[in-house]
Structure formats: C-alpha cells, structure tokens
Design a protein around this motif. Structure first.
Motif, short mmCIF file in Angstrom:
data_model
loop_
_atom_site.label_atom_id
_atom_site.label_comp_id
_atom_site.label_asym_id
_atom_site.label_seq_id
_atom_site.Cartn_x
_atom_site.Cartn_y
_atom_site.Cartn_z
N THR A 117 -5.03 11.67 -3.41
CA THR A 117 -6.09 12.67 -3.35
C THR A 117 -6.14 13.48 -4.64
O THR A 117 -7.02 14.32 -4.81
CB THR A 117 -5.87 13.63 -2.17
N GLU A 118 -5.18 13.24 -5.55
CA GLU A 118 -5.10 13.99 -6.80
C GLU A 118 -5.59 13.14 -7.96
O GLU A 118 -5.59 11.91 -7.90
CB GLU A 118 -3.65 14.43 -7.05
N PHE A 178 0.85 -1.19 0.00
CA PHE A 178 0.00 0.00 0.00
C PHE A 178 0.89 1.24 0.00
O PHE A 178 1.71 1.42 0.91
CB PHE A 178 -0.91 0.00 1.22
N VAL A 179 0.72 2.08 -1.01
CA VAL A 179 1.53 3.29 -1.15
C VAL A 179 0.63 4.50 -0.98
O VAL A 179 -0.18 4.82 -1.86
CB VAL A 179 2.24 3.35 -2.51
N ASP A 180 0.74 5.16 0.16
CA ASP A 180 -0.06 6.36 0.42
C ASP A 180 0.57 7.54 -0.31
O ASP A 180 1.80 7.63 -0.44
CB ASP A 180 -0.10 6.63 1.92
N GLU A 181 -0.29 8.44 -0.81
CA GLU A 181 0.17 9.62 -1.56
C GLU A 181 1.06 9.21 -2.74
O GLU A 181 2.11 9.82 -2.98
CB GLU A 181 0.92 10.58 -0.63
N ILE A 182 0.64 8.20 -3.48
CA ILE A 182 1.48 7.64 -4.54
C ILE A 182 1.82 8.68 -5.61
O ILE A 182 2.85 8.58 -6.29
CB ILE A 182 0.79 6.40 -5.17
N HIS A 183 0.99 9.69 -5.74
CA HIS A 183 1.25 10.72 -6.75
C HIS A 183 2.50 11.54 -6.44
O HIS A 183 3.01 12.26 -7.31
CB HIS A 183 0.04 11.66 -6.89
N ARG A 184 3.01 11.42 -5.20
CA ARG A 184 4.21 12.17 -4.83
C ARG A 184 5.48 11.57 -5.44
O ARG A 184 6.52 12.22 -5.48
CB ARG A 184 4.35 12.20 -3.32
N PHE A 185 5.41 10.30 -5.86
CA PHE A 185 6.58 9.70 -6.51
C PHE A 185 6.75 10.29 -7.90
O PHE A 185 5.77 10.52 -8.61
CB PHE A 185 6.41 8.18 -6.62
N ASN A 186 8.02 10.50 -8.30
CA ASN A 186 8.26 11.02 -9.65
C ASN A 186 8.14 9.90 -10.69
O ASN A 186 7.90 8.74 -10.35
CB ASN A 186 9.63 11.71 -9.72
N LYS A 187 8.31 10.25 -11.95
CA LYS A 187 8.10 9.30 -13.04
C LYS A 187 9.02 8.08 -12.92
O LYS A 187 8.59 6.94 -13.08
CB LYS A 187 8.33 9.98 -14.39
N SER A 232 -5.21 10.75 -13.58
CA SER A 232 -4.98 11.01 -15.00
C SER A 232 -3.84 11.99 -15.21
O SER A 232 -3.12 11.91 -16.21
CB SER A 232 -6.25 11.57 -15.65
N PHE A 233 -3.69 12.92 -14.25
CA PHE A 233 -2.65 13.93 -14.38
C PHE A 233 -1.39 13.59 -13.60
O PHE A 233 -0.30 14.04 -13.97
CB PHE A 233 -3.18 15.29 -13.88
N GLU A 234 -1.53 12.82 -12.53
CA GLU A 234 -0.41 12.64 -11.60
C GLU A 234 0.32 11.30 -11.73
O GLU A 234 1.43 11.17 -11.24
CB GLU A 234 -0.91 12.79 -10.16
N LEU A 235 -0.30 10.30 -12.37
CA LEU A 235 0.33 8.99 -12.46
C LEU A 235 0.68 8.64 -13.90
O LEU A 235 -0.03 9.04 -14.83
CB LEU A 235 -0.61 7.91 -11.88
N ASN A 236 1.76 7.89 -14.05
CA ASN A 236 2.21 7.49 -15.39
C ASN A 236 1.17 6.63 -16.09
O ASN A 236 0.48 5.82 -15.47
CB ASN A 236 3.52 6.70 -15.30
N ALA A 237 1.11 6.78 -17.39
CA ALA A 237 0.18 5.97 -18.18
C ALA A 237 0.48 4.48 -18.03
O ALA A 237 -0.43 3.66 -17.98
CB ALA A 237 0.25 6.39 -19.65
N ALA A 238 1.77 4.13 -17.94
CA ALA A 238 2.15 2.72 -17.82
C ALA A 238 1.65 2.13 -16.50
O ALA A 238 1.17 0.99 -16.45
CB ALA A 238 3.67 2.57 -17.90
#
Length: 443
Positions: free
Chosen positions: A150-151, A119-128, A154-160
């Motif tokens: 919370t973001e 479980f990765v909380d705030e996963i959008h904080r990781f870079n590409k 579509s904008f914050e996570l890689n398509a892959a």
C-alpha cells in the motif's frame, strides 16, 4: 491405528470447514481474472498483465494500491493461469527462518518440474537485507515473486528488487464498480438490500473504494430484520462510517499535503479547503498543517503579499490558544487567504540562485571598502578605505559594489508584476537606474 485416526480427524476437519459459514467476501472471490471487478487498465487484454499472459512471459510483479482492490485475488488467479504453485506469506508475520523454508520448498518443487508463485503481502515491511534475500531465487527462476504494498515502492523497496520486477498500480474502486460488486453480492445472498436509493449510494461511499470493506458492510446490512427500506439516516445510525484511509507517516500524508500546497499555489480556495479538511478528518496534526501553510506563504506568495506570512503566523497562534476544533477554523481562513493572494516565488528563486552563487565563489572575501577596521593593522591593509556612507550620498544611495571584487555582479531578485511585488519592481528599477548613473559618472 494412530495414522488412521489422524486421517479420519483430518477428513472430519475438512468436512467441518466446508460446512462452516463462509464470509461473503470469500464466497464471492473471483474464479478467473475475467471476473475481477475493476483494474481493467492492468488486467484487460491491452493492459500490462493481459499482454504478459497472452505472450506467456510473466515476470515478477509488485502490485501497488490501497486495501481491498484485488491484489491478493489477482495474484492467486495468476498462479492458476500459469500453472504455478501458489504460496502466500505476509511480511508482517514472516522472518528469515520462514523465508528459508519457503525458498527450500520452492527449490524442491522446481526440481520436480513445477514453478512457484510466491505472493508476499505487505512486502514493504521487509527490511533491506530480507528484500535482498529474494534476489538470487528470482534470478535463477526458483520463484516468481508477486509483492503487494500500500506504500510507494519507490521509497519502500530496494532498487535491486524493483529493477527485477514490474510495478503495476491498482486503483481504488469507483462507485460504479462498487455497485457492480453490490449487485453480485445480492445475487449470492438471493435478496436485495433493504435500502432506498440514497441509502444505497451512502453505503457505497462508506466503503471508500475498498471492495472487501463493501462486502463486509453488505453482510451486516443483509442480516438486519426489517420489512421496509431504510433511508440514509437509518443506515448511518446503524453503521459506523468507515474511517478514511490516511496514514500520517505514509504515502497518503505526502499525497494530500502535496494536493493542498498545489491547490493554494493554483489559487483555488475550494480545492485547498477540501484537502485541508481531508487531512484534518484523517487525524493530521494541525500544528504540522500550520507550519506547512506558513511555508506556502513564504514559498509561493512571498513579497507579492507580505501580509500573508503574518496571517499564517496569527492563525497558528490562534490555533495554539483555542485548540481543536475551534482553532482549525483559523487555519482554514489562512488557507483561503493564501489561495486568493497574488503569487510570487521571485524571492525563493533569488535565494536559490544566491545559494548557488555562494557555493560557486567559495571563500571569496567581501571588498575591503565594506570591511570594518577596528585595528591599526587592518587600516594599513586598506580595510574600510573608500567606504561611502549611503546616508551622506544624494538619494541616500552611494551605488558602491558590495560583491567580491572578483565576482561579476549578478541579477538575482526579479520581482513579478503582481501584488505588492509590482511596487518592489519599481524600486529595483529605480536603484538600478541610480547605480548606472553613478557608474557613468565615475567612468
């Protein structure tokens, strides 16, 4: 002796931890998915998660939703339901070295026959690059990834990463669901909250859809020493209202400005004022709002009410002169005016069509009769030859062609039958009639 000492110390620490007071939110943490309040659309028998568990085909997931709606709890319970080892990390505090340790431990578990739910909380904080690091371990089954954000994914996570996961949307808790949670808390505390009906409702509203925030508020209220039920005034005097969830650079920012814009476009002044107030209350820069309101006048009111732009610019200037909070009333007046103004995007549509035509025709020159001829050579080339000065023509209209010679005349601007643009439509029709008459006379 050292090992024995360490073991005893560990045992004492565990015992001390068990006897230490636990926060209400921790004591009420659900032990099974059926105990989770809210999110029935996701975890219910017909919800995506319920169907996955029933079929035994759980995939990697991304939980998208506001704080305090159960993302961490559901992830932990999923591990219990599937007999996976639960590992929780936060993207805020974890980097590449920590991730490498997590993946190595998961590989070791897998070799011993046990899977890992990471479980990765705030996963959008990781870079590409960090997000890409999950992919091989997801693909070979080393981990089953459950991310929380919370973001907008579509904008914050890689398509892959998104292509290998299913995004599940968790919603803020309703007042009815918060009431159920409050009743559960009262049962755990073995006493009712010292609030009258209106104050109780105010407490639920203060939580703003966040279950964890509600339990923290309840814990404070339950600790008060009082023999009478408190009313709303007494409650609000003792508690600070929870700030509304609003990230001026995040998803809420774009959601609320979209709601404001569409309310204006939909001619609903009440809704427009509400969303304006929500943004101002959340700390949005009034200058940003002044700019966006002016854009609405240009894009959605247009020439149906040319005065709309002036109203917006005047309200903007008024805000600059008065500042907050007095100047914000001028923005509210502009929003009200725009919502009630006649609407037209005819000029906007015409502009986009003109841009499309300009790209298509490339470098086509204007017809020579409307080109200036400041030199003799240019006159010899026919520059300006045959130009008709419109003021000398009947009705001050020559009817000449102003598009490139190779281009068929398009009809770009199509006024609507609303507001001032109704008058402009008459003018367009008038000049079209004159142009046709001139063309017939010339042929």
């Amino acid at each position: 002796m050292g090992d024995l000492f360490d073991t005893n110390a560990s045992a004492r620490d565990d015992k001390a931890h068990d006897s230490a007071p636990r926060p209400l939110a921790d004591r009420l943490r659900p032990k099974a998915l059926a105990e989770v309040i809210g999110q029935e659309k996701v975890i219910g028998p017909d919800g995506p998660l319920g169907v996955m568990l029933a079929s035994g085909s759980l995939t990697s997931l991304v939980f998208w939703g506001p704080p305090g709606v159960g993302k961490t709890t559901i992830a932990r319970l999923l591990a219990d339901e599937t007999d996976l080892h639960f590992v929780q990390i936060s993207a805020i505090f974890s980097g590449v070295p920590e991730l490498r340790k997590v993946f190595d431990a998961a590989k070791h578990r897998r070799a011993n026959g046990q899977g890992t739910l990471l479980f990765v909380d705030e996963i959008h904080r990781f870079n590409k690059a960090q997000q890409d690091g999950f992919l091989p371990h997801m693909e070979d089954g080393t981990i089953l990834l459950v991310g929380a954000t919370t973001e907008n994914p579509s904008f914050e996570l890689n398509a892959a990463l998104l292509s290998r996961s299913q995004v599940l949307v968790l919603e803020r808790l309703t007042l009815a669901e918060l009431e159920r949670l409050a009743q559960r808390a009262e049962k755990e505390l073995d006493r009712a909250l010292p609030l009258d009906g209106a104050a109780r409702e105010s407490l639920l509203e203060m939580a703003d859809g966040d279950g964890r925030a509600l339990l923290n508020l309840i814990e404070q209220v339950a600790a008060w020493k009082t023999d009478t039920k408190l009313d709303t005034n007494a409650l609000t005097a003792r508690l600070m209202k929870r700030a509304a969830q609003y990230d001026k650079s995040g998803d809420a920012h774009y959601n609320l400005i979209s709601a404001l814009h569409k309310s204006v476009r939909g001619s609903d002044p009440d809704a427009a004022l509400y969303w304006l107030a929500r943004m101002l209350d959340g700390g949005e820069d009034p200058r940003y709002l002044a700019r966006r309101i002016t854009r609405m006048a240009v894009e959605d009111i247009g020439l149906a009410d040319p005065q709309a732009q002036a109203v917006c610019l005047q309200s903007w200037e008024t805000y600059e002169r008065l500042g907050s909070p007095e100047g914000e009333l001028a923005l509210a007046q502009a929003v009200t005016y725009l919502a009630l103004a006649p609407k037209s995007n005819a000029a906007y549509v015409a502009y986009k069509a003109a841009m499309k035509a300009a790209k298509k025709t490339g470098s086509e020159p204007p017809p020579k009769h409307i080109l200036n001829a400041p030199t003799g050579l240019m006159k010899e080339q026919g520059y300006g030859a045959g130009y008709a000065y419109d003021h000398d023509a009947e009705d001050a209209f020559s009817g000449q062609n102003y598009f490139p010679d190779t281009m068929e005349r398009p009809e770009l601007y199509k006024p609507v039958e609303r507001g001032f643009e109704r008058e402009l439509g008459k003018r367009v029709a008038y000049f079209a009639k004159l142009r046709a008459r001139k063309e017939d006379a010339g042929s």
